[in-house]
Enzyme design. Sequence first.
Site, mmCIF file in Angstrom:
data_model
loop_
_atom_site.group_PDB
_atom_site.id
_atom_site.type_symbol
_atom_site.label_atom_id
_atom_site.label_comp_id
_atom_site.label_asym_id
_atom_site.label_seq_id
_atom_site.Cartn_x
_atom_site.Cartn_y
_atom_site.Cartn_z
ATOM 1 N N LYS A 171 38.739 11.139 42.507
ATOM 2 C CA LYS A 171 38.872 10.789 43.911
ATOM 3 C C LYS A 171 38.465 11.934 44.840
ATOM 4 O O LYS A 171 38.097 11.709 45.992
ATOM 5 C CB LYS A 171 40.307 10.338 44.220
ATOM 6 C CG LYS A 171 40.793 9.157 43.382
ATOM 7 C CD LYS A 171 39.821 8.015 43.355
ATOM 8 C CE LYS A 171 40.221 6.811 42.530
ATOM 9 N NZ LYS A 171 40.572 7.042 41.132
ATOM 10 N N TYR B 172 46.742 -3.991 33.775
ATOM 11 C CA TYR B 172 46.527 -2.662 34.362
ATOM 12 C C TYR B 172 47.773 -1.802 34.137
ATOM 13 O O TYR B 172 48.896 -2.238 34.411
ATOM 14 C CB TYR B 172 46.259 -2.818 35.867
ATOM 15 C CG TYR B 172 46.270 -1.510 36.628
ATOM 16 C CD1 TYR B 172 45.152 -0.687 36.642
ATOM 17 C CD2 TYR B 172 47.406 -1.093 37.322
ATOM 18 C CE1 TYR B 172 45.167 0.514 37.339
ATOM 19 C CE2 TYR B 172 47.422 0.107 38.014
ATOM 20 C CZ TYR B 172 46.304 0.912 38.015
ATOM 21 O OH TYR B 172 46.323 2.098 38.693
ATOM 22 N N TYR C 126 43.590 5.146 32.739
ATOM 23 C CA TYR C 126 42.138 5.130 32.986
ATOM 24 C C TYR C 126 41.331 5.769 31.853
ATOM 25 O O TYR C 126 40.661 5.074 31.085
ATOM 26 C CB TYR C 126 41.821 5.856 34.298
ATOM 27 C CG TYR C 126 42.441 5.242 35.522
ATOM 28 C CD1 TYR C 126 41.821 4.188 36.180
ATOM 29 C CD2 TYR C 126 43.637 5.722 36.049
ATOM 30 C CE1 TYR C 126 42.375 3.630 37.317
ATOM 31 C CE2 TYR C 126 44.191 5.168 37.196
ATOM 32 C CZ TYR C 126 43.564 4.125 37.815
ATOM 33 O OH TYR C 126 44.110 3.571 38.942
HETATM 34 C C1 LIG Z 1 40.753 5.857 40.218
HETATM 35 C C2 LIG Z 1 40.476 6.311 38.845
HETATM 36 C C3 LIG Z 1 39.428 5.746 38.085
HETATM 37 C C4 LIG Z 1 38.604 4.606 38.559
HETATM 38 O O1 LIG Z 1 37.709 4.932 39.569
HETATM 39 P P1 LIG Z 1 37.272 3.810 40.611
HETATM 40 O O2 LIG Z 1 36.316 4.481 41.480
HETATM 41 O O3 LIG Z 1 38.548 3.386 41.307
HETATM 42 O O4 LIG Z 1 36.710 2.661 39.849
HETATM 43 C C5 LIG Z 1 39.173 6.266 36.833
HETATM 44 N N1 LIG Z 1 39.934 7.260 36.328
HETATM 45 C C6 LIG Z 1 40.948 7.811 37.007
HETATM 46 C C7 LIG Z 1 41.737 8.873 36.358
HETATM 47 C C8 LIG Z 1 41.263 7.355 38.290
HETATM 48 O O5 LIG Z 1 42.292 7.899 38.950
#
Ligand SMILES: *Cc1c(COP(=O)(O)O)cnc(C)c1O
Length: 329
Positions: free
Chosen positions: A50, A261, A287
């Site tokens: 992010k 999720y 993730y």
């Molecule tokens: C938010 C996030 C993602 C996904 O990215 P997006 O741009 O929202 O698709 C992947 N890995 C981590 C650790 C995240 O925090």
Amino acid sequence: MSLPFLAPRLQLADLPTPLEPMPRLTKALGGPRLWVKRDDLTGLALGGNKTRKLEFLFADAVLGRSTSVLTFGAIQSNHARQTAAAAARLGMPCDLVLTELVDRGDAAYRESGNVLLDKLFGASLHLVPKGGNPEPIAREIIARREREGHRVYLIPTGGSNAVGAVGYALAYHEILLQAHGAGLEPLAIVHASSSGGTQAGLLAGQALAGEGPSVVGINVYKGDGSVKKDIASLAEETCKLLHASHPAAVELIDTQIGPAYGQPTTDMKEAIKLAAETEGLILDPVYSGKAMAGLISLVRSKRWSSEDCVIFLHTGGAPALFSYPDLFS
Ligand SMILES: *Cc1c(COP(=O)(O)O)cnc(C)c1O
């Protein structure tokens, strides 16, 4: 290639992040040659994907004379944590509207990991019960901030609009240059996708370059087709902003979501263990662990030969590991 687009940008990340080989994981899986792009090391508040988006979003906020920010996420949102840290650095109040999206009611999930850090950065947390609507709550907070004299900048979930996605269009070029420097010709970049800004940005970067590795998203969010649609339209929008041609078709793999999720899967746990034991990497349960499980399953399906080179984009998330203390106990 068209000229890089000059977007206002604040420096929040330590860039470029390293591109490193993963020889022991490559050997454990029997090829292809696996490399990792370390966007877990973007530097801000324990890092993660992010930060690249927030460099453009906060620049937009500051130039628009906003004085406070509001964003959305799940309780253990990495995006919320990085936004709270960026806001602290800029001296802006930060409101986090966090939805109880994941059925985990234990104290660790509700209080540790990202939540602990959000509070440390001085953010205001506003919880939305499962199934609740975050919009009216956000409207109320905005009205209250405006009464205090603030101008509120709204950042969408995951920082995923075209302004944020520009961060990943540039990351694609950063990867191209590093790969070139290391004498690599990677065939694919594999990473976790949820709100879609990362994948949309990478696809826009590819469209700008007119060549380069394909982008393979591993869906960790919803299996109803909406994620892929959102990525496709955001990639188009980001291309327009960057004056690039059209993006390639979205490749999004839906096999790793599991029950929902944020809910653990066996493959995710195995992937986290394997990456930790072979490369000393810290992946997360929501993730990057599921993304690595997706990469492993693609390798096992023989998508690539042992001579090929594939890049795993490590998007961060390690703080969430501490909100799932039962996983590896
Ligand atoms: C938010 C996030 C993602 C996904 O990215 P997006 O741009 O929202 O698709 C992947 N890995 C981590 C650790 C995240 O925090």
